[in-house]
Design an enzyme around this catalytic site. Structure first.
Site, PDB file in Angstrom:
ATOM      1  N   PHE A   5      -3.526   3.661  12.718  1.00  0.00           N
ATOM      2  CA  PHE A   5      -2.941   2.475  13.342  1.00  0.00           C
ATOM      3  C   PHE A   5      -1.506   2.746  13.777  1.00  0.00           C
ATOM      4  CE2 PHE A   5      -5.885   0.861   9.890  1.00  0.00           C
ATOM      5  CZ  PHE A   5      -6.996   0.978  10.714  1.00  0.00           C
ATOM      6  N   ARG A  27      -0.483   9.312   0.395  1.00  0.00           N
ATOM      7  CA  ARG A  27       0.151   8.282  -0.429  1.00  0.00           C
ATOM      8  C   ARG A  27       0.141   8.652  -1.906  1.00  0.00           C
ATOM      9  NH1 ARG A  27      -2.503   2.680  -0.062  1.00  0.00           N
ATOM     10  NH2 ARG A  27      -4.323   3.779   0.722  1.00  0.00           N
ATOM     11  N   SER A  44       0.832  -1.217   0.000  1.00  0.00           N
ATOM     12  CA  SER A  44       0.000   0.000   0.000  1.00  0.00           C
ATOM     13  C   SER A  44       0.864   1.263   0.000  1.00  0.00           C
ATOM     14  CB  SER A  44      -0.897   0.037   1.237  1.00  0.00           C
ATOM     15  OG  SER A  44      -1.696  -1.106   1.284  1.00  0.00           O
ATOM     16  N   GLU A  56       0.716  -3.576  14.965  1.00  0.00           N
ATOM     17  CA  GLU A  56       1.366  -2.266  14.971  1.00  0.00           C
ATOM     18  C   GLU A  56       2.137  -2.012  16.259  1.00  0.00           C
ATOM     19  OE1 GLU A  56      -1.823  -2.860  14.280  1.00  0.00           O
ATOM     20  OE2 GLU A  56      -1.839  -2.547  12.111  1.00  0.00           O
TER      21      GLU A  56
END
Lengths: 330, 282
Positions: free
Chosen positions: A90, A174, A44, A65
């Protein structure tokens, strides 16, 4: 710091994640201490090329995490320079105690990258939409919180934090950012960039709200209002000097952030002006709400994060400034 | 296998760790008595025989690391370090006093010889995994030792780290679970029973042992076996007694954190002194 502003606002050709990945590949080539951690989101965040180039320096811990942050801190205790990524909620909310103690309190050397901040979580919806990550992490003593505006700034900041010691949080979109800076620009952590001069008020923005701030300033100019625009990419340490100067020289401030107005950039600015130079402040940001699913455009409208909302708040701030001036004269 | 004299030496070291621990906590008047006393025998084996350490150079790169994830056992760690000469023993009397280098919970930035900051349970495990991975990357031959509490392993992070250590085939990591059967509010079996601890680790792919954690020879043998298990992380479940060495603490239902007056400290030291004399006579 030597930042040159792009002439027009256009989407960049490269995604932020590919620039992040390439920056780390380039750094890792010359520095053996660089390591990368992820919690099942390597693809990702576009880090598969790094994992392929440096498999022995890539630690994909799986969906855990809290463990990832602890492992990163442990690696740093042996001299490694870890970059640990997950989606922002997260990477922060889920493992706050690990960041606070295993990284911060233990004085270890960890870079945490939280991707898809605020409304850019888009179709992942409310569960994945962090309006609180800055707020959570601002309370960690000594942490540095950075929100790169575009890929030029991202690369420059990644290179800088690789060489520094401490706990760093990089709030990273992103996909494609809007180009704000020319290639070769460099930035100084703790120093904001003034993007436009103006004397009537100052808009202080971070992340995706920088583009909205510039558009709002254009709209205001048409009405004869000259707004200074500042990019506060360094949220902690925040650039107090620039905020105080803006307060004294322009007399009103609008903050703009893709985050809850509680304990984000707006709060940081409020703290500075309340203690140093009290002027009207209006905060554009999420008004203490949870996120929801939708396109980025829809969500920006839904949560009041557009240039139009900035213009509206700017007019309100100017009205309050005028009132204060009248009171002062009386 | 340890020689007889060495076993005796380590038993004496363990009693001395308990005595110094009781002086630290006793002089202050309160502290985590139970879990500090229960781990003393393992600390004696580690700091008295197994671990590569240099008291003159606590940051020596080739050293073995000890991470005490049950950070509240700090006073026992400090006692062992002080007895090994990392700092003058009298400094231990500053435990928890303003500006001290000896806080309740382990702090790598305050105490010479303490390798990691711990206190929020479960976190030391992930840190230990990171440290062991870092050493392996650097092709070092040193070991990372980790001490967990049997109450602590109720934390979910413990099992995150356990699965990832196994996945990483970290054979330079040796974990102890101080199974003293009690946690703050009472017996672990009555609160949240993890049942067969070794079996749980085994199901994650660990090399496991279940031993008497108050016998230095058994502990030493356990560590040797753990080192021989190549390609696997190793856990040693230590069956221990919370409050070991002071009868009053051993018998107390609630001995995780205790208030201690001067008479009680003297009573504990008297008992430990007698035990010491007996072992020395053997």
């Amino acid at each position: 710091m030597k930042a040159t502003i792009a002439e027009t606002l256009v989407k960049e050709g490269k995604e932020m994640r590919s620039v992040y990945c390439q920056s780390l590949i380039d750094l890792a080539r010359v520095d053996k201490r660089i390591v990368v951690l992820d919690a099942d989101l390597l693809s990702s965040i576009g880090m598969l090329p790094f994992a392929k180039a440096y498999p022995e320096r890539t630690f994909n811990v799986g969906i855990q995490e809290a463990n990832m942050i602890g492992v990163a801190a442990g690696l740093s205790a042996t001299g490694k320079i870890p970059f640990a990524h997950s989606f922002a909620p997260f990477a922060t909310r889920r493992c706050f105690d690990q960041i606070f103690l295993s990284c911060g309190y233990a004085k270890l050397n960890v870079r945490i990258v939280g991707s898809d901040p605020g409304v850019t979580a888009a179709f992942n919806g409310g569960t994945h939409m962090p309006f609180e990550d800055i707020g959570i992490l601002r309370t960690v003593p000594g942490i540095t919180i950075l929100e790169p505006t575009d890929s030029v700034m991202l690369r420059n900041l990644v290179e800088q934090v690789a060489d520094l010691y401490g706990v760093f949080y990089i709030r990273l979109i992103r996909k494609n950012a809007t180009k704000v800076y020319q290639e070769g620009s460099s930035f100084e952590i703790g120093k904001a960039v003034q993007l436009r001069e103006g004397s009537d008020l100052t808009i202080i923005a971070t992340g995706i709200m920088v583009e909205e701030a510039l558009k709002a300033a254009d709209t205001l100019v048409e009405a004869g209002i000259f707004a200074r625009v500042v990019n506060m990419f360094s949220i902690k340490p925040v650039d107090e000097e620039t905020i105080i100067k803006a307060a004294r020289e322009t007399g009103a401030i609008v903050s703009a952030e893709n985050h809850n107005i509680i304990n984000g950039l707006g709060s940081a600015i409020a703290e500075v002006i309340a203690e140093n130079a009290l002027v009207p402040l209006e905060r554009v940001g999420v008004q203490d709400q949870f996120g929801e699913v939708g396109s980025v455009n829809y969500l920006m409208g839904r949560f009041g994060l557009t240039a139009g909302h900035i213009v509206e708040k700017a007019r309100k701030a100017l009205g309050r400034k005028a009132e204060m001036q009248i009171q002062y004269k009386e | 296998m340890l020689r007889k004299e060495k076993i005796k030496e380590l038993r004496i070291f363990a009693i001395k760790i308990r005595m110094e621990t009781m002086k630290e906590i006793g002089n202050l008047g309160f502290g985590h008595v139970g879990g500090a006393l229960s781990i003393a025998d393992t600390l004696a084996v580690l700091y008295g025989e197994v671990m590569k350490i240099d008291p003159q150079n606590s940051q020596w790169e080739g050293r073995d690391w000890l991470i005490c994830s049950k950070g509240h056992a700090g006073p026992a760690i400090y006692a062992a370090l002080g007895l090994r000469g990392f700092f003058p023993l009298e400094e231990l009397q500053t435990l928890n006093k303003p500006g001290t280098h000896f806080p309740s919970h382990c702090d790598r930035n305050l105490t010479t010889g303490v390798d990691m900051t711990t206190g929020s349970l479960g976190q030391g495990f992930s840190l230990a995994v990171g440290v062991a991975l870092g050493h392996r990357m650097d092709k070092r031959t040193n070991y990372t030792y980790l001490i967990l509490g049997d109450g602590e392993i109720q934390e979910g992070q413990v099992w995150e780290a356990a699965s990832y250590a196994a996945q990483s085939e970290l054979d330079n990591l040796i974990v102890f679970v101080d199974c003293n059967k009690k946690q703050l509010d009472g017996y672990t079996r009555n609160i949240n029973d993890l049942r067969d601890i070794a079996q749980k680790f085994a199901s994650f792919g660990w090399h496991t042992q279940d031993i008497d954690g108050s016998k230095v020879a058994e502990i030493h043998e356990g560590i040797e076996k753990a080192k021989a298990a190549k390609g696997k992380s190793s856990v040693i479940v230590l069956n221990t007694i919370k409050g070991k060495g002071w009868s009053f603490a051993e018998d107390a239902i609630s001995n995780h954190h205790m208030t201690i007056n001067k008479d009680q400290m003297d009573e504990a030291l008297y008992e430990l002194e007698k035990e010491l004399e007996e072992v020395e006579k053997e």
